[in-house]
Motif scaffolding. Structure first.
Motif, PDB file in Angstrom:
ATOM      1  N   PHE A   1     -33.181 -55.467 -50.668  1.00  0.00           N
ATOM      2  CA  PHE A   1     -33.506 -54.050 -50.732  1.00  0.00           C
ATOM      3  C   PHE A   1     -33.041 -53.498 -52.071  1.00  0.00           C
ATOM      4  N   SER A   2     -33.766 -52.533 -52.596  1.00  0.00           N
ATOM      5  CA  SER A   2     -33.411 -51.952 -53.882  1.00  0.00           C
ATOM      6  C   SER A   2     -33.809 -50.490 -53.932  1.00  0.00           C
ATOM      7  N   ASN A   3     -32.956 -49.670 -54.594  1.00  0.00           N
ATOM      8  CA  ASN A   3     -33.260 -48.253 -54.837  1.00  0.00           C
ATOM      9  C   ASN A   3     -33.574 -47.489 -53.542  1.00  0.00           C
ATOM     10  N   VAL A   4     -32.616 -47.500 -52.619  1.00  0.00           N
ATOM     11  CA  VAL A   4     -32.788 -46.807 -51.337  1.00  0.00           C
ATOM     12  C   VAL A   4     -31.565 -45.932 -51.085  1.00  0.00           C
ATOM     13  N   ARG A   5     -31.809 -44.758 -50.496  1.00  0.00           N
ATOM     14  CA  ARG A   5     -30.727 -43.843 -50.126  1.00  0.00           C
ATOM     15  C   ARG A   5     -30.860 -43.462 -48.657  1.00  0.00           C
ATOM     16  N   ASP A   6     -29.704 -43.312 -47.997  1.00  0.00           N
ATOM     17  CA  ASP A   6     -29.642 -42.688 -46.669  1.00  0.00           C
ATOM     18  C   ASP A   6     -30.553 -43.348 -45.629  1.00  0.00           C
ATOM     19  N   GLU A   7     -30.592 -44.682 -45.620  1.00  0.00           N
ATOM     20  CA  GLU A   7     -31.464 -45.376 -44.664  1.00  0.00           C
ATOM     21  C   GLU A   7     -30.707 -46.485 -43.934  1.00  0.00           C
ATOM     22  N   LEU A   8     -31.258 -46.879 -42.790  1.00  0.00           N
ATOM     23  CA  LEU A   8     -30.825 -48.091 -42.097  1.00  0.00           C
ATOM     24  C   LEU A   8     -31.783 -49.199 -42.497  1.00  0.00           C
ATOM     25  N   LEU A   9     -31.265 -50.276 -43.096  1.00  0.00           N
ATOM     26  CA  LEU A   9     -32.083 -51.358 -43.638  1.00  0.00           C
ATOM     27  C   LEU A   9     -31.751 -52.647 -42.906  1.00  0.00           C
ATOM     28  N   ILE A  10     -32.791 -53.346 -42.417  1.00  0.00           N
ATOM     29  CA  ILE A  10     -32.559 -54.516 -41.564  1.00  0.00           C
ATOM     30  C   ILE A  10     -33.395 -55.693 -42.039  1.00  0.00           C
ATOM     31  N   LYS A  11     -32.793 -56.858 -42.076  1.00  0.00           N
ATOM     32  CA  LYS A  11     -33.497 -58.116 -42.266  1.00  0.00           C
ATOM     33  C   LYS A  11     -33.158 -59.039 -41.107  1.00  0.00           C
ATOM     34  N   THR A  12     -34.159 -59.718 -40.569  1.00  0.00           N
ATOM     35  CA  THR A  12     -33.945 -60.650 -39.471  1.00  0.00           C
ATOM     36  C   THR A  12     -33.799 -62.075 -40.010  1.00  0.00           C
ATOM     37  N   ALA A  13     -33.404 -62.992 -39.142  1.00  0.00           N
ATOM     38  CA  ALA A  13     -33.248 -64.393 -39.540  1.00  0.00           C
ATOM     39  C   ALA A  13     -34.574 -64.968 -40.026  1.00  0.00           C
ATOM     40  N   GLU A  14     -35.678 -64.562 -39.402  1.00  0.00           N
ATOM     41  CA  GLU A  14     -36.996 -65.057 -39.799  1.00  0.00           C
ATOM     42  C   GLU A  14     -37.346 -64.595 -41.208  1.00  0.00           C
ATOM     43  N   GLU A  15     -36.905 -63.408 -41.570  1.00  0.00           N
ATOM     44  CA  GLU A  15     -37.186 -62.888 -42.908  1.00  0.00           C
ATOM     45  C   GLU A  15     -36.276 -63.521 -43.959  1.00  0.00           C
ATOM     46  N   ILE A  16     -35.038 -63.793 -43.584  1.00  0.00           N
ATOM     47  CA  ILE A  16     -34.074 -64.327 -44.557  1.00  0.00           C
ATOM     48  C   ILE A  16     -34.320 -65.808 -44.821  1.00  0.00           C
ATOM     49  N   GLN A  17     -34.336 -66.633 -43.771  1.00  0.00           N
ATOM     50  CA  GLN A  17     -34.650 -68.067 -43.868  1.00  0.00           C
ATOM     51  C   GLN A  17     -33.949 -68.762 -45.045  1.00  0.00           C
TER      52      GLN A  17
END
Length: 349
Positions: free
Chosen positions: A188-204
């Protein structure tokens, strides 16, 4: 009478001299034996010290040769990606990532006989290699443009167990925005005031990059290969087991939690780190840091530990080397152990 006295006197002198002479000779012989034994022991100590130095020098020389050779091979792999077909690039990058992870493990296993200078040089070389790996991946496998998908406000919250919610299909409710995991560069880049999620399938087992985030809550559920944090302000970042290294630069007023093989932190202040690390954490140009054992949990944490290859039982979370504080026997003023009463126990709020 004089003769008798003379005989008696001579006998007395002879007897007395004999006794004295015998006692002196015994003492002299004892001193000589002690001195001889001391020489033998001293020679043995010198021989053992010489052998010990020789073994240590051989170990350092072997490490230096092996480390340099493997680093050169990885750099050659990365160089071969330039202009190559995509399939070959992907194959070379996977091999380079695996070999870099093994090189990190080789360094961790060699810590006992390396000096601080040698350790610092090797860690700097590894960090440079990790950067080259990331840059080569970005250059040879151009990432797709970031796309955003909406999550409803209800779905954007992480459950008590830490499981990420499914994405909502309705674009009418902007809710919490998250970067689509389809991009080559995971993060993630250049984000404010958010909930940011990555799952195992996305990270791999990819390299994950978080940069220029402010007042965000980040949940990385899975096992990244490496984790890079840069320009982080007032964030809470929780990550599953990182198979090799976590690099932090310019982070402030944040809470971080992750397991990893190695932690290297620069230019960071007023930050809490909940850590599981199998080597020793390193900080440089930092202040106001506090450390506690990793305590975040989610349903697939044990599976991700298995994927990462980290030792679940080995945690050196309070073994921190401060490269700006070399006073032996005096604790660094730049970091502390976070008191148990002040440690965070609930991560879902």
């Amino acid at each position: 009478m004089e003769e008798r006295n003379g005989v008696i006197g001579e006998t007395g002198v002879t007897g007395e001299t004999g006794v004295t002479g015998g006692s002196g000779a015994a003492r002299l012989q004892e001193r000589l034996q002690k001195r001889h034994q001391a020489r033998i022991e001293d020679a043995e100590r010198r021989r053992e010290a010489k052998e010990s130095r020789s073994v240590a020098e051989e170990e350092v020389q072997y490490f230096s040769r092996s480390f340099s050779r493997e680093r050169a091979d990885i750099e050659e792999l990365l160089a071969s990606c330039c202009g190559a077909e995509r399939s070959l690039v992907t194959q070379n990058l996977e091999e380079a990532t695996d070999r870099t992870t093994q090189l990190q493990k080789f360094l961790n296993d060699s810590l006992m006989f390396l000096t601080q200078y040698e350790l610092r040089q090797a860690q700097a070389a590894l960090q440079k290699l990790q950067t080259s790996l990331t840059e080569t991946r970005e250059g040879a496998l151009p990432k797709k443009k970031f796309t955003f998908r909406a999550r409803t406000k209800a779905a954007g919250k992480v459950s008590a167990a830490g499981t990420p919610p499914p994405a909502a299909a309705s674009p009418a409710d902007p809710g919490v925005m998250a970067v689509d995991g389809a991009s080559e560069q995971c993060g993630f880049s250049n984000v404010r005031d958010e909930l940011l999620i990555k799952t195992a399938e996305e990270i791999q087992k990819q390299d994950v990059l978080l940069t220029h985030l402010s007042n965000c809550r980040v949940r990385l559920i899975g096992s990244p290969s490496t984790l890079h944090l840069k320009n982080i302000d007032s964030c809470e970042i929780l990550c599953g087991p990182v198979s090799s290294s976590v690099f932090i630069d310019q982070c402030r007023n944040s809470t971080l939690a992750f397991p990893c093989q190695q932690l290297r932190t620069h230019n960071t202040s007023d930050t809490q780190v909940y850590l599981h690390v199998t080597s020793r954490a390193i900080i440089e140009d930092c202040w106001g840091l506090s450390f506690a054992p990793f305590s975040w949990s989610y349903p697939t944490l044990e599976e991700d530990f298995a994927v990462s290859g980290l030792d679940r039982q080995r945690n050196n979370w309070r073994e921190v080397d401060d490269f700006n504080w070399l006073a032996a026997g005096t604790p660094s003023p730049n970091w502390t152990v976070l008191p148990e009463a002040d440690r965070k126990t609930s991560w879902d709020s």
